[in-house]
Write an enzyme that holds these catalytic residues in place. Structure first.
Site, PDB file in Angstrom:
ATOM      1  N   LYS A 111      -3.363   6.934  -0.077  1.00  0.00           N
ATOM      2  CA  LYS A 111      -2.715   5.610  -0.026  1.00  0.00           C
ATOM      3  C   LYS A 111      -3.575   4.528  -0.666  1.00  0.00           C
ATOM      4  CE  LYS A 111       0.794   6.418   3.315  1.00  0.00           C
ATOM      5  NZ  LYS A 111       1.693   5.963   4.316  1.00  0.00           N
ATOM      6  N   LYS A 194       5.460  15.450  -0.975  1.00  0.00           N
ATOM      7  CA  LYS A 194       6.315  15.384   0.207  1.00  0.00           C
ATOM      8  C   LYS A 194       7.383  14.302   0.044  1.00  0.00           C
ATOM      9  CE  LYS A 194       4.231  12.124   3.391  1.00  0.00           C
ATOM     10  NZ  LYS A 194       4.250  11.673   4.739  1.00  0.00           N
ATOM     11  N   LYS A 197       8.980   7.786   2.233  1.00  0.00           N
ATOM     12  CA  LYS A 197       9.707   6.512   2.208  1.00  0.00           C
ATOM     13  C   LYS A 197       9.317   5.689   0.993  1.00  0.00           C
ATOM     14  CE  LYS A 197       9.322   5.839   7.198  1.00  0.00           C
ATOM     15  NZ  LYS A 197       7.923   5.867   7.635  1.00  0.00           N
TER      16      LYS A 197
END
Ligand code: AQP
Length: 332
Positions: A111, A194, A197
């Site tokens: 991230k 994966k 969102k």
């Protein structure tokens, strides 16, 4: 009774991975455990959020829990920031967590990306807050998707470090529960990432609020390879897109990948995708509809959160007063 704690971040675009990897498993577990399900809004703040959207997404996740079948009478449903003990316990844990443990966390590296020096302290400390979420309620089990396994191991390490430092057995070591054939649902556009969102492509995921036509279109457009489906699970090796779609079908139909391949092995993707689209619409269609109905009544959703935060707050205050005593904080 053993206690479960788990949560979802209110960061929008709730998707099939969140449903199959987490929420649906919670519905199955709610009769056998004392369950606490949280909307982890403080975690959402580790990346920039629009304040109005954060409130909307918090109600949306609550509606998803209710529409999926989580019973607010049996379970506690609340948003994290409404119980201040989460932040307080996170601080106490931050004081006993070595930096070396946090440096190993792969999600932070993903991230934070290339600009690690500019990433916020909150993003780095995310797993410490997660440990506090779970241990504030002395939860024994945490049902999550596979992507959260490493964070959960850290929660166990932090619980162990606290117990050792203060020579107590106060905290249980929480067990991960990674359940079902879809513990890691992958992107529909790239079977090696994966479903997420934050993926910029809406075609990479099936959202819990997508209508029937959109779900069918996304399944039809999902990336595949040119070969027919294999007859055995071993034949999925090296075919990530096929493995993902078969795993999704198995999870939605509550069967195994071997059983799905017994039906579809040797067939072309087009035929399989029609069946998968029908199954996905049958499962998610009613949930999405119920979410829309609940979101039209924000008063009801807020009432559920309010009651949940009172119940969660009571447990949290009780545990925090014990924790204060253990660590030597004076409450005059
Ligand atoms: N693709 C997935 N497959 C299976 N389970 C998944 N979960 C998330 N993605 C998948 C599980 O859903 C729960 C809630 O996740 P979260 O909202 O707290 O955070 P996340 O894992 O960061 O979710 P996203 O959707 O991938 O968001 P971004 O894009 O922000 O990173 C967890 O139990 C998680 O395992």
């Amino acid at each position: 009774m053993n206690r479960i704690f788990s949560g979802v971040q209110p960061t929008g675009n709730l998707h099939l991975g969140n449903y199959l990897g987490a929420i649906r498993n919670w519905v199955d577990l709610q009769d056998d455990y004392d369950c606490i399900f949280c909307i982890v809004d403080l975690h959402a703040l580790t990346l920039p959020q629009d304040p109005e959207e954060l409130r909307t997404h918090t109600r949306e996740v609550t509606a998803a829990y209710l529409a999926s079948g989580i019973d607010p009478e049996k379970c506690i449903i609340f948003n994290q920031s409404s119980v201040p003990g989460h932040s307080e316990l996170a601080w106490l844990f931050a004081c006993i967590t070595p930096l070396g443990w946090l440096n190993r966390m792969t999600q932070f590296k993903e991230k934070a990306g290339k600009h690690r020096e500019n990433a916020g302290l909150g993003l780095y400390a995310y797993p410490v807050l997660m440990a506090a979420d779970i241990l504030l309620y002395k939860a024994t089990h945490v049902p999550v998707g596979e992507d959260q396994k490493q964070h959960l191991e850290l929660s166990r390490d932090i619980a162990g470090a606290f117990n050792r430092q203060f020579e107590t057995e106060y905290f249980p070591l929480p067990e991960p529960q990674i359940l079902g054939e879809a513990a890691r649902v992958m992107s529909l556009r790239d079977g090696s990432n994966k479903m997420s969102k934050s993926d910029p492509s809406d075609y990479s995921r099936i959202n819990m609020t997508d209508d029937a036509d959109t779900i069918a279109l996304k399944v039809r457009r999902a990336r595949t390879d040119p070969e027919p489906l294999p007859e055995t699970v071993e034949g999925l090796e090296g075919r990530p897109e096929a493995a993902n779609l078969i795993g999704i079908y198995a999870s939605l139909s509550r069967t195994s990948r071997a059983e799905v391949l017994a039906t579809f092995g040797g067939k072309m993707f087009s035929e399989f995708k029609d069946a998968l689209a029908t199954l996905a619409v049958e499962t998610l269609g009613p949930i999405g509809g119920e979410m829309q109905r609940l979101l039209a009544e924000p008063g009801h959703v807020d009432g559920v959160l309010h009651r949940g935060s009172e119940r969660a707050g009571e447990i949290a205050r009780h545990h925090l007063s014990e924790i204060h005593r253990i660590v030597g904080l004076l409450r005059p």
